[in-house]
Scaffold this active site. Structure first.
Site, short mmCIF file in Angstrom:
data_model
loop_
_atom_site.label_atom_id
_atom_site.label_comp_id
_atom_site.label_asym_id
_atom_site.label_seq_id
_atom_site.Cartn_x
_atom_site.Cartn_y
_atom_site.Cartn_z
N GLU B 50 75.58 23.80 35.43
CA GLU B 50 74.93 23.49 36.71
C GLU B 50 74.61 22.01 36.88
O GLU B 50 74.57 21.51 38.00
CB GLU B 50 73.66 24.32 36.88
CG GLU B 50 73.90 25.80 37.13
CD GLU B 50 74.08 26.62 35.86
OE1 GLU B 50 74.19 26.04 34.76
OE2 GLU B 50 74.12 27.86 35.97
N PHE B 112 63.32 38.89 34.45
CA PHE B 112 64.49 38.31 33.80
C PHE B 112 65.03 37.15 34.66
O PHE B 112 65.23 37.28 35.86
CB PHE B 112 65.57 39.38 33.63
CG PHE B 112 66.84 38.81 33.03
CD1 PHE B 112 66.83 38.28 31.74
CD2 PHE B 112 68.02 38.79 33.76
CE1 PHE B 112 67.98 37.74 31.19
CE2 PHE B 112 69.19 38.26 33.20
CZ PHE B 112 69.16 37.74 31.92
N GLN B 113 65.26 36.02 34.02
CA GLN B 113 65.74 34.79 34.66
C GLN B 113 64.84 34.34 35.81
O GLN B 113 65.32 33.82 36.82
CB GLN B 113 67.20 34.96 35.12
CG GLN B 113 68.15 35.09 33.93
CD GLN B 113 69.61 34.91 34.28
OE1 GLN B 113 70.04 35.26 35.39
NE2 GLN B 113 70.40 34.40 33.36
N LYS B 162 66.48 37.24 45.64
CA LYS B 162 67.69 38.08 45.71
C LYS B 162 67.61 39.09 46.86
O LYS B 162 68.60 39.32 47.57
CB LYS B 162 67.90 38.81 44.39
CG LYS B 162 69.21 39.59 44.36
CD LYS B 162 69.55 40.08 42.97
CE LYS B 162 70.92 40.76 42.99
NZ LYS B 162 71.34 41.21 41.66
N MET B 479 73.78 0.50 24.64
CA MET B 479 72.59 -0.13 25.19
C MET B 479 71.39 0.09 24.27
O MET B 479 70.56 -0.81 24.10
CB MET B 479 72.30 0.41 26.59
CG MET B 479 71.27 -0.39 27.34
SD MET B 479 71.70 -2.15 27.50
CE MET B 479 72.55 -2.18 29.07
#
Lengths: 163, 578
Positions: B50, B112-113, B162, B479
């Site tokens: 993602e 969940f999630q 959802k 760096m």
């Protein structure tokens, strides 16, 4: 310097956390915060007391204005305004102390709103300093708890914070 | 027309004019993915992580000016997107991120999630919305695009539970043509009196400098900036984010300013008597130590965000407004003014700048037997004729790309300036290439940065986005190592990797072309060969001098006039590193 920022904002869920989050993320301090809906239920009015240099207060007001939910705000400290805070104090009262507490409440224009055999609850409104003075005048050992709303304020004159 | 929430979401994006959506499916967005499957107007780019989706959408947005759109699932999908959202936020990039959420009745139950996406993203978005009512979905999407693209742009998250997208609940759909938000009215035009004051100050300057930033790119005001600069004849410098807004090859351009800016740009800032900051925000990497910043200058600041004004540096003449109309007004006033720039003073000023330029602060060892990274960027510039879109990751290679590839056009230099996100370059390049399939797109990166989002090589193959990856491989987090050399007595704590993959094989494994380049003379032909392969992604693994540093450098706590310059040419090559 102490500033009282009065904010008119959308009465949306999460709006309060946007303001609180902004203060913690940018390291500004909040001394007190009160919030409730206005006569228009789609709007909330928030009063926030903070301290900082002129530069910091300028940033605070700009950053608050940037929040999408904020409709308008004013810094009340910049003009004539009236400020009030509500306090309730629960005090242990022995028989010999009761008169003294009662007259003290009278002097401060407080009201005794609850009585039990061993306690009083004194209700008082006023500028924060007055409430401080009352608390200081009571024997600290007799104070069971102090509940304060934090100040809220309104500007004097014809102008007001509205849409 | 009655549609389900999922169909409304997809149709709204189509009606909004969205071309690409970058995403990754998961439980909470299955209804949405089903709706996506049943149409073919909106093109979905399936990334491999993602974070890649957000950077690809971000690259697309930076190159086109159109908002980038992301779709991720709830929980880990949402949290993986946060780095990319914060990246866009710091650079004011318009994006709309749609995250799935668990169904409304179970929100707050540690389902969940489930993750509080609104809470997590609050400090790194311009605004966010949790959709609680499917009849408000289309309007919320319209609002999100409006907020993301107007005023100071930024990312907006829409968290969609959802059950809002459930296929069996259908409601009337109409995408609003316009939307207004009573609490959000971005200022557009500048205050005329302030602009007049600014013009007066500008025209009375003896040592003026124009300091332009990313706001000019975002505000599409390159043309106006160029006209203004030409009309005044003043030197102009740019921030990292502003590169390309003014032609980098023009003689009035004196290079980037700030921590790794040119000697002449930083000295001119320090000595100037009038600065006009245009769409720039006085970032700490630009100002150096604030107490030492531009001690002799009066400052004019044009910015669309009032909160940017006098945030770190007090300014004398603030102008809040959209940079394009403000510059137009300014230009008109300059043309009409009886006052003209002070020719004599300006001549002296340019003479002084010429002396600083003579220091030749960007010169490097061209005789080295090792590949100098600066040489690679110069060759890249020549091979692409200065026309490529260049994305970068974060570190030394980013600075070299900014220093040695002069951009003549805006939206061609695409990098994470504010947040400094390693892993940005590759997915961003994919987003750019999708937007401009016929343009050359190069991702300048390093062997550390590229590994942070390397999985997107697979996306590049699937969607046929042939980009060229210029991997300046110095076997160090360059760096970090440079700072350790300068500030930590060369204690190179964890700034190297004992194991680095064979990038050629890795590129091949992903279905691309890999090339390893070991000698300076191989650089040019390799680049030419790579860019000639129009339809292939090519990974150029270029083994550069491990010890090279980015110069000039203003170290932390120092002012613009206190730069570390390269000591003598050729010395770095022989240095022994621990």
């Amino acid at each position: 310097m102490r500033h009282i920022i009065s904010i008119l904002m959308e009465n949306e869920s999460g709006a309060l956390s946007r303001v609180a989050g902004l203060f913690s993320a940018r390291g500004y301090n909040i001394e007190s915060l009160t919030v409730a809906p206005t006569q228009d239920p789609s709007l909330s009015r928030m009063t926030l007391v903070t301290r900082g240099s002129e530069e910091i207060i300028e940033q605070i007001t700009k950053q608050l204005n940037k929040l999408i939910d904020v409709v308008k705000l004013i810094d009340l400290a910049e003009s004539f305004h009236i400020e009030r805070e509500l306090m309730m104090v629960k005090i242990k009262t022995t028989a010999e102390m009761r008169d003294e507490i009662r007259s003290m409440a009278d002097i401060f224009r407080g009201k005794i709103i609850d009585v039990t055999p061993a306690t009083y609850i004194v209700e008082m409104t006023g500028p924060s300093e007055k409430l401080d003075a009352f608390v200081a005048a009571i024997d600290p050992d007799s104070i069971i708890e102090v509940v304060r709303s934090g100040p809220t304020g309104i500007s004097r004159g014809e102008k007001g914070l509205h849409l | 027309m009655e549609l389900s929430g999922a169909q409304i979401l997809v149709q709204s994006l189509i009606d909004e004019g969205v071309e690409y959506i970058f995403g990754y499916p998961g439980g909470a967005v299955l209804h949405l993915y089903d709706a996506l499957f049943q149409q073919d107007e909106l093109k979905h780019i399936l990334v491999r992580h993602e974070q890649g989706a957000t950077h690809a959408a971000d690259g697309y947005a930076r190159a086109t000016g159109k908002p980038g759109v992301v779709l991720v699932t709830s929980g880990p999908g949402a949290t993986n997107a946060v780095t990319g959202i914060a990246t866009a936020y710091m650079d004011s990039i318009p994006m709309v991120i749609i995250s799935g959420q668990v169904s409304l009745p179970v929100i707050g139950s540690d389902a969940f999630q489930e993750v509080d996406m609104i809470g997590i993203t609050r400090p790194c978005v311009k605004h966010n919305y949790l959709v609680k009512d499917v009849t408000k979905l289309a309007e919320t999407i319209k609002k999100a695009f409006y907020v993301a693209t107007t005023g100071r742009p930024g990312p907006v998250v829409i968290d969609v539970p959802k059950d809002i997208t459930a296929p069996n609940i259908k409601v009337p759909y109409k995408y609003p043509k316009k939307v207004s938000i009573r609490s959000y009215n971005p200022v557009v035009t500048g205050h005329k009196g302030q602009i007049k004051k600014a013009v007066d100050l500008l025209l009375s300057a003896h040592k003026p400098i124009i300091y332009s930033g990313g706001g000019v790119v975002l505000g599409e005001a390159s043309k106006e900036l160029t006209e203004l600069t030409h009309a005044l004849g003043y030197p102009i410098t740019s921030t990292l984010m502003g590169l390309g807004a003014y032609p980098g090859t023009d003689k009035q351009f004196i290079g980037m300013l700030g921590m790794h800016g040119t000697y002449e740009a930083n000295m001119a800032m320090h000595e100037s008597d009038v600065i006009i900051a245009i769409g720039a925000r006085f970032d700490d990497r630009v100002t150096g130590k604030l107490d030492l910043f531009c001690p002799y200058a009066k400052i004019i600041h044009i910015d669309i965000d009032p909160a940017s004004i006098s945030k770190t540096v007090r300014v004398d003449i603030p102008i809040v407004g959209d940079v394009k109309p403000v510059l137009e007004q300014m230009l008109e006033m300059i043309k009409e003014s009886s006052k003209k720039p002070n020719k004599k003073a300006l001549e002296l000023w340019w003479h002084q700048i010429g002396q600083w330029q003579a220091v030749n602060c960007l010169e490097f060892d061209r005789e080295s037997p090792l590949i100098k990274p600066q040489h690679v960027i110069e060759q890249l510039y020549e091979v692409t004729k200065g026309d490529a879109y260049v994305t970068s990751d974060v570190g030394q290679h980013q600075m070299w790309a900014a220093q040695y590839y002069p951009f003549d056009k805006p939206r061609h230099w695409i990098n994470s300036g504010g947040l400094g996100t390693m892993g940005f370059g590759l997915p961003a390049a994919i987003g750019v290439k999708l937007a401009f399939p016929h343009a050359d797109v190069a991702c300048v990166t390093g062997e550390a940065s590229i590994q942070m989002c390397i999985q997107e090589l697979s996306t590049a193959l699937q969607y046929k986005t042939p980009i060229k990856i210029i991997n300046l491989n110095n076997r160090y987090m360059g760096m970090v190592r440079q700072w350790q050399e300068f500030s930590y007595e060369s204690r190179y704590s964890h700034s190297y990797m004992d194991t680095i993959p064979e990038f050629v094989k890795l590129a091949e494994a992903y279905g691309h072309v890999g090339m390893r380049i070991d000698k300076p003379e191989e650089v040019r032909p390799a680049l030419e060969a790579a860019f000639a392969m129009k339809d292939r992604t090519v990974f150029l693994d270029i083994m550069t001098d491990r010890t090279e540093n980015v110069y000039p450098m203003i170290e932390a706590g120092k002012g613009h006039h206190d730069m570390k310059l390269r000591v003598a040419l050729g010395t770095t090559t022989d240095r022994e590193l621990a």
